[in-house]
Design a protein around this motif. Structure first.
Motif, PDB file in Angstrom:
ATOM      1  N   ASP A 155       1.100  -0.998   0.432  1.00  0.00           N
ATOM      2  CA  ASP A 155      -0.442   0.017   0.064  1.00  0.00           C
ATOM      3  C   ASP A 155       0.865   1.361  -0.111  1.00  0.00           C
ATOM      4  OD1 ASP A 155      -2.449  -1.814   0.001  1.00  0.00           O
ATOM      5  OD2 ASP A 155      -2.378  -1.654   2.360  1.00  0.00           O
ATOM      6  N   ASN A 158       2.529   1.154  -2.995  1.00  0.00           N
ATOM      7  CA  ASN A 158       1.699   1.882  -4.814  1.00  0.00           C
ATOM      8  C   ASN A 158       1.107   3.918  -4.161  1.00  0.00           C
ATOM      9  OD1 ASN A 158       1.164  -0.397  -6.116  1.00  0.00           O
ATOM     10  ND2 ASN A 158       0.011  -1.139  -4.705  1.00  0.00           N
ATOM     11  N   LEU A 159       1.457   4.076  -3.139  1.00  0.00           N
ATOM     12  CA  LEU A 159       0.576   4.866  -2.876  1.00  0.00           C
ATOM     13  C   LEU A 159       1.476   6.111  -2.806  1.00  0.00           C
ATOM     14  CD1 LEU A 159      -1.716   7.224  -1.799  1.00  0.00           C
ATOM     15  CD2 LEU A 159      -0.636   6.952   0.533  1.00  0.00           C
ATOM     16  N   SER A 160       3.267   6.015  -3.061  1.00  0.00           N
ATOM     17  CA  SER A 160       4.170   6.406  -2.570  1.00  0.00           C
ATOM     18  C   SER A 160       5.181   6.957  -3.589  1.00  0.00           C
ATOM     19  CB  SER A 160       5.116   7.193  -1.258  1.00  0.00           C
ATOM     20  OG  SER A 160       5.288   5.970  -1.527  1.00  0.00           O
TER      21      SER A 160
END
Length: 268
Positions: A155, A158-160
């Motif tokens: 997570d 994928n976010l950063s």
């Protein structure tokens, strides 16, 4: 552009007999000649050891005055530290040493229970060819914890680091049964540096590569350092070609930590 990367669990800079190894570790880390160094079990502060070994004797200190990550970085690298475990007399965590500027960094708590403090240290490094996302990780000792922590890592990446930006994830995964690699490859599009070693353009290289892919892909053995058997430490990458990867082991490394370091050369 070539980038040399290393990952190393330094066992808090102490030997099995609780003798400081920080000066020898600094020399060993410098010998990596690495641009990016991912460190685990780094002492940010330890008052008891500092009081015992920090006094100058015969012109030499057995324990640095400042934090270990700053001591190891020296003049050649910048450093950033993610505090994970805190106690009355100090704290330890993960660290990144880099030859290039750090644009931004965060440390995310992914502790799964009260007895193991774990974190993801994420740094955005500005290389001459653009940014690279670096994640230093040290997963838990229990398999269920590691599964949840890898979900948190996926997570976070994928976010950063969206849009397939270059990524290096390195550290002590404690994944001795190698149950997490397939999940990371599928979710993040990464490869482990030993996945591609031996691949090439000749017919012989192609045959060896195909044979390797048919077999179970396994990371290198890194623990214990004296006679590596367990496959605990990893370097996963995205957006790089892996040119070389090796585990450094032998009598010298066995004296410094219980883990053997991994050093890899990547092409961005």
């Amino acid at each position: 552009m070539k980038i040399r990367v290393a990952t190393y669990n330094i066992h808090k800079g102490m030997s099995y007999r609780s003798h400081p190894r920080v000066h020898a570790l600094k020399q060993a880390i410098a010998a990596f000649e690495a641009d990016l160094i991912f460190l685990q079990e780094v002492q940010g502060q330890h008052d008891r050891i500092a009081a015992r070994y920090g006094e100058e004797r015969h012109g030499h200190r057995h324990w640095p005055q400042g934090s270990q990550h700053e001591f190891f970085a020296g003049e050649s690298h910048q450093s950033v530290y993610g505090l994970n475990a805190q106690y009355d007399h100090g704290h330890h965590g993960n660290a990144l040493l880099t030859r290039w500027p750090i644009q931004k960094w965060t440390n995310t708590d992914i502790s799964d229970h009260a007895y193991e403090a774990r974190g993801i240290l994420h740094s955005i490094v500005e290389t001459p060819k653009g940014i690279v996302h670096c994640y230093v990780i040290h997963l838990g000792l229990f398999e269920r914890s590691r599964v949840r922590q890898v979900d948190a890592l996926i997570d976070a990446v994928n976010l950063s680091a969206p849009n397939n930006e270059p990524v290096i994830i390195a550290g002590d995964f404690n994944d001795w049964r190698n149950t997490l690699s397939a999940k990371l490859r599928k979710a993040l599009g990464v490869v482990e540096v030993f996945d591609e070693i031996g691949s090439g353009s000749s017919l012989g290289d192609l045959v060896r590569t195909l044979a390797r892919k048919k077999a179970a892909i396994r990371p290198a053995r890194t623990f214990p350092a004296a006679l590596p058997f367990f496959r605990l430490d990893r370097i996963y990458v995205r957006g790089f070609k892996v040119e070389s990867a090796e585990v450094l082991h032998g009598q010298l490394w066995a004296k410094l930590s219980d883990h053997a370091p991994i050093v890899a050369t990547l092409k961005l």
